[in-house]
Design an enzyme around this catalytic site. Structure first.
Site, PDB file in Angstrom:
ATOM      1  N   GLY A 232     -38.675  22.683  40.980  1.00  0.00           N
ATOM      2  CA  GLY A 232     -37.347  22.100  40.867  1.00  0.00           C
ATOM      3  C   GLY A 232     -37.101  21.072  41.946  1.00  0.00           C
ATOM      4  N   GLU A 252     -43.176  23.594  43.921  1.00  0.00           N
ATOM      5  CA  GLU A 252     -43.516  22.366  43.206  1.00  0.00           C
ATOM      6  C   GLU A 252     -42.231  21.570  43.068  1.00  0.00           C
ATOM      7  OE1 GLU A 252     -46.491  21.451  42.560  1.00  0.00           O
ATOM      8  OE2 GLU A 252     -47.437  23.337  43.116  1.00  0.00           O
ATOM      9  N   CYS A 288     -41.087  14.795  37.566  1.00  0.00           N
ATOM     10  CA  CYS A 288     -41.225  14.597  39.009  1.00  0.00           C
ATOM     11  C   CYS A 288     -42.349  13.630  39.356  1.00  0.00           C
ATOM     12  CB  CYS A 288     -41.425  15.931  39.716  1.00  0.00           C
ATOM     13  SG  CYS A 288     -42.699  16.967  39.001  1.00  0.00           S
TER      14      CYS A 288
END
Length: 480
Positions: A232, A252, A288
């Site tokens: 997140g 992560e 991301c």
């Protein structure tokens, strides 16, 4: 779309479906209408899930590797059978264009298959302990043992595959677990739970419990849990790490991924631009490792800019259920407003919008900018939406320095034909992964994936996650 969503979904507590309530409304992210309702876990249910995982830990550790493999392969078969349903769920709950949704289902299947293959491979090693005379006659060997009950918190942007990257390694290593899927996108994880409930996993070995963030502290703080794996935002991830206590933590987190375009790419610009468009705008930039910064050599900058703007303007935006749609809604109108505000801030600071830049509700146009000051949030923070910023450099080394001028370090892309420059990028870039001749958005599910600096701790990728979810246990034998 075939309308395969159910009107309500249970959560899974101690391996069993529980229709506790219908408190969580899951909306269609394009229309805003309520698509289905999901049972919402409270602190009592979360505590019960953790207690069940703790109680089942020994039985799960004894569950043999071949049986773990068979469970994972059952999931592979069922996910293949239910692929359309899973893709539809993603399209609705995450607003993911249907082509991207199908791609994520494929990756879900790949990840569980990889877990099945690795379930029977994890071993140890023999050690030569006779490093001096006092150790003569001693032999050593190691094996990997399950770490214990694991806590998983997964995000909204890849609700199937990023949950899979936690669940499949946990089963492969014989660990029990509790999962908190994102409350905006819980359906995919609950379908995984439905499939797992068909298997012979030990009772109580898993729970999937949608919960609001402000009521989910036990996922982080409970001492019965031995590992926390969170995917997140950086702000939330580092805060959870501070609260996690003695347990191992894998994070992560986010990034502002950059892609370098070397001076030797003149003849390949059409290919480069096609990959940049994919990397920057697939699933509306909500990744991301989405391409956020493009750092191009001055000799090809103008040509690259023209081609990139033309290709971006041609993207189809709209209903993610439409096969032609490339840009769907962001996860919420509030997120679209936040990113729209960053674009306006960049323009006030001297940036130029080359295309896009307009917002309607949760829909934000694919946007390309240049001349954005390096202090603006569009450069320094994670945009997490359909925006890319161009910059011009005079040398390859200057490009590498610009990539490193970031608090993040997840992945970077480098387009170059020069092997020596490719190796220099690998040596120099402060990131978890360097992708040569493709965008940083590229990922396959058996590779070690993760970042440095504010982008996180540890690595995912099934085999690498399995290492985090186990501990080495040493055996020493002295000759009689």
């Amino acid at each position: 779309m075939r309308g395969m969503l159910k009107p309500r979904y249970p959560y899974y507590l101690a391996s069993q479906p529980v229709f506790a309530n219908e408190a969580l409304e899951v909306t269609d992210k394009f229309s805003g209408a309520v698509a289905t309702r999901v049972a919402l876990a409270d602190a009592k249910a979360i505590d019960a899930g953790i207690a069940a995982a703790h109680a089942a830990r020994d039985e799960m550790a004894k569950f043999p590797p071949y049986a773990r493999r068979d469970v994972l392969m059952h999931c592979v078969r069922r996910f293949q059978e239910r692929a359309d349903e899973l893709a539809e769920a993603l399209c609705i709950e995450a607003g993911k264009p249907i082509r991207d949704a199908r791609g994520e289902v494929t990756r879900l299947i790949d990840t569980f298959r990889e877990g099945a293959e690795e379930a029977t491979r994890q071993g140890g090693e023999t050690l030569n302990l006779e490093i001096s005379a006092r150790a003569k006659g001693y032999r050593g060997m190691t094996k990997r043992v399950p770490i214990g009950p694991c806590s998983f918190i997964s995000p909204f942007n890849f609700p199937l595959n990023l949950a899979a990257h936690k669940i499949a390694p946990a089963i492969a290593t014989g660990n029990t677990w509790v999962l908190k899927p994102a409350s905006r996108t819980p359906i995919g994880a609950l379908i995984i739970g439905e499939v797992l409930a068909e298997t012979e996993l030990p009772k109580g070995s898993f729970s999937i419990l949608p919960a609001h963030r402000d009521g989910a502290d036990l996922f982080t703080t409970d001492e019965r849990l031995k590992l926390l794996s969170f995917t997140g935002s950086p702000a939330v991830g580092w805060d959870l790490k501070a609260k996690a206590g003695k347990k191992k933590v894998v994070l992560e987190l986010g990034g502002n991924a950059a892609c370098v375009i070397d001076a030797d790419q003149h003849q390949r610009l059409d290919h480069v631009v096609a990959r940049l468009v994919f990397g920057a705008f697939y699933q509306s930039g909500q990744s991301c490792i989405s391409v956020q910064r493009v750092v191009a050599h001055e000799s090809l900058y103008d040509a690259l800019k023209e081609k990139l703007v033309t290709a971006t303007r041609a993207l189809v935006a709209g209903d993610p259920k439409d096969e032609k749609t490339f840009i769907g809604p962001m996860i919420s109108e509030s997120e679209a407003k936040r990113l729209d505000g960053w674009i306006q801030s960049a323009v006030r600071a001297g940036g130029t919008v080359l295309c896009g830049g307009r917002r309607t509700g949760a829909m934000l146009e694919a946007t390309v900018l240049e001349h954005v000051p390096k202090t603006e949030p569009l450069v320094t923070e994670e945009a997490f939406g359909p925006v890319v910023v161009l910059s011009k450099v005079s040398s390859f080394d200057a490009a590498l320095a610009e990539v490193n001028d970031s608090k993040f370090g997840l992945q970077a892309g480098v387009f170059t034909n020069d092997l020596h420059r490719a190796m220099r990028a690998w040596d120099s870039l402060e990131v978890g992964g360097v992708v040569i001749n493709d965008v940083p958005s590229w990922r396959v599910d058996n590779m070690p994936y993760g970042g440095v600096k504010d982008s996180g701790l540890g690595r995912e990728g099934v085999r690498y996650a399995m290492e985090d979810m186990t501990e080495p246990r040493l055996l020493i034998i002295k000759d009689a």
